[in-house]
Motif scaffolding. Structure first.
Motif, mmCIF file in Angstrom:
data_model
loop_
_atom_site.group_PDB
_atom_site.id
_atom_site.type_symbol
_atom_site.label_atom_id
_atom_site.label_comp_id
_atom_site.label_asym_id
_atom_site.label_seq_id
_atom_site.Cartn_x
_atom_site.Cartn_y
_atom_site.Cartn_z
ATOM 1 N N UNK A 70 -3.688 20.614 3.583
ATOM 2 C CA UNK A 70 -2.435 21.089 2.987
ATOM 3 C C UNK A 70 -1.309 20.060 3.053
ATOM 4 N N UNK A 71 -1.403 19.115 3.957
ATOM 5 C CA UNK A 71 -0.427 18.027 4.015
ATOM 6 C C UNK A 71 -1.175 16.700 4.128
ATOM 7 N N UNK A 72 -0.523 15.643 3.672
ATOM 8 C CA UNK A 72 -1.115 14.312 3.668
ATOM 9 C C UNK A 72 -0.137 13.321 4.280
ATOM 10 N N UNK A 73 -0.639 12.162 4.668
ATOM 11 C CA UNK A 73 0.245 11.083 5.111
ATOM 12 C C UNK A 73 1.077 10.605 3.922
ATOM 13 N N UNK A 74 2.365 10.445 4.144
ATOM 14 C CA UNK A 74 3.249 9.950 3.092
ATOM 15 C C UNK A 74 3.295 8.431 3.142
ATOM 16 N N UNK A 75 3.534 7.780 2.014
ATOM 17 C CA UNK A 75 3.693 6.313 2.029
ATOM 18 C C UNK A 75 4.823 5.922 2.979
ATOM 19 N N UNK A 76 4.550 4.997 3.821
ATOM 20 C CA UNK A 76 5.574 4.584 4.775
ATOM 21 C C UNK A 76 5.478 5.376 6.054
ATOM 22 N N UNK A 77 6.245 6.449 6.128
ATOM 23 C CA UNK A 77 6.296 7.241 7.356
ATOM 24 C C UNK A 77 6.389 8.727 7.012
ATOM 25 N N UNK A 78 5.823 9.537 7.876
ATOM 26 C CA UNK A 78 5.926 10.979 7.701
ATOM 27 C C UNK A 78 4.769 11.574 6.923
#
Length: 229
Positions: A65-73
């Motif tokens: 349901x969530x993924x790593x975001x580019x950069x951070x978070x």
């Protein structure tokens, strides 16, 4: 001497509450596909410490349901039409099996579940519509007498709730879905195994087609808006 176990940093029930709150927000669109999220902001909005949010986010990431975001978070995972099609394929197989087993026992599905669904369909609460739909199908899973069906289906319903939340508000034939549900329930109560299976298969197939078409249209509209922004 008993083995030493690692202490749990946060109460499991609190982690579960945070998981469900975030999953509900993702399903309803309050946390939109592609939206960046941070542990700190979510903890502030939920009025809890960061630790249970961190653990809930790890579970949400594991479940897709969530993924790593580019950069951070992190970011909320985009909706994927092909993935939802695959989920519906598995759900369809489980629903047909559950209907067959429930019909073999002539199980009577509680008519109040259908009444609840019709009320929800006439209302505006997408959450109520989803909960009523899930309750009806889980009643059939329970009636099958095979606990593995419900356990297997639960994993897929987490994704189904999200897709349903994205498009259900705009489906004009919401109440007719409950005509289909009622027909399935009657076939099960009559012990008509083949009819119950056939109706269940047709119901899921039609739901998958409707959901896929509307979800694809919604994603296309969002993409066009992004390209003209």
């Amino acid at each position: 001497m008993p083995a030493q176990l690692l202490q749990i940093a946060a109460a499991p029930d609190l982690v579960d509450q945070v998981y469900r709150a975030l999953h509900d927000a993702i399903s309803s669109g309050s946390l939109a596909p592609g939206e960046r999220i941070t542990q700190e902001d979510l903890a502030r909005r939920l009025a809890v410490s960061r630790q249970p949010v961190l653990q809930a986010l790890r579970l949400l990431k594991k479940d897709g349901f969530v993924l790593d975001a580019p950069g951070r978070g992190l970011l909320v995972a985009p909706l994927d039409v092909d993935w939802m099609h695959k989920v519906y394929q598995v759900r369809g197989a489980l629903d047909v099996l559950a209907a067959r087993l429930a019909a073999a026992q002539r199980h009577r599905i509680d008519p109040k579940l259908i009444e609840r669904g019709r009320r929800a369909a006439r209302g505006r609460s997408v959450e109520a519509m989803i909960e009523a739909d899930a309750a009806f199908h889980h009643a059939i899973y329970a009636a099958s007498g095979n606990l593995l069906i419900a356990q297997s289906a639960d994993q897929h319903w987490r994704h189904l709730r999200r897709a349903m939340g994205a498009v259900l508000q705009s489906v004009p034939q919401r109440e007719s879905l409950w005509d289909e549900h009622e027909a399935i329930a009657k076939a099960i109560a009559a012990g008509n195994v083949d009819r119950a299976a056939r109706l269940s298969d047709a119901h899921v197939t039609q739901a998958a087609q409707t959901l896929g078409t509307r979800l694809a249209a919604r994603l296309s509209a969002h993409a066009n808006q992004g390209s003209t922004a």
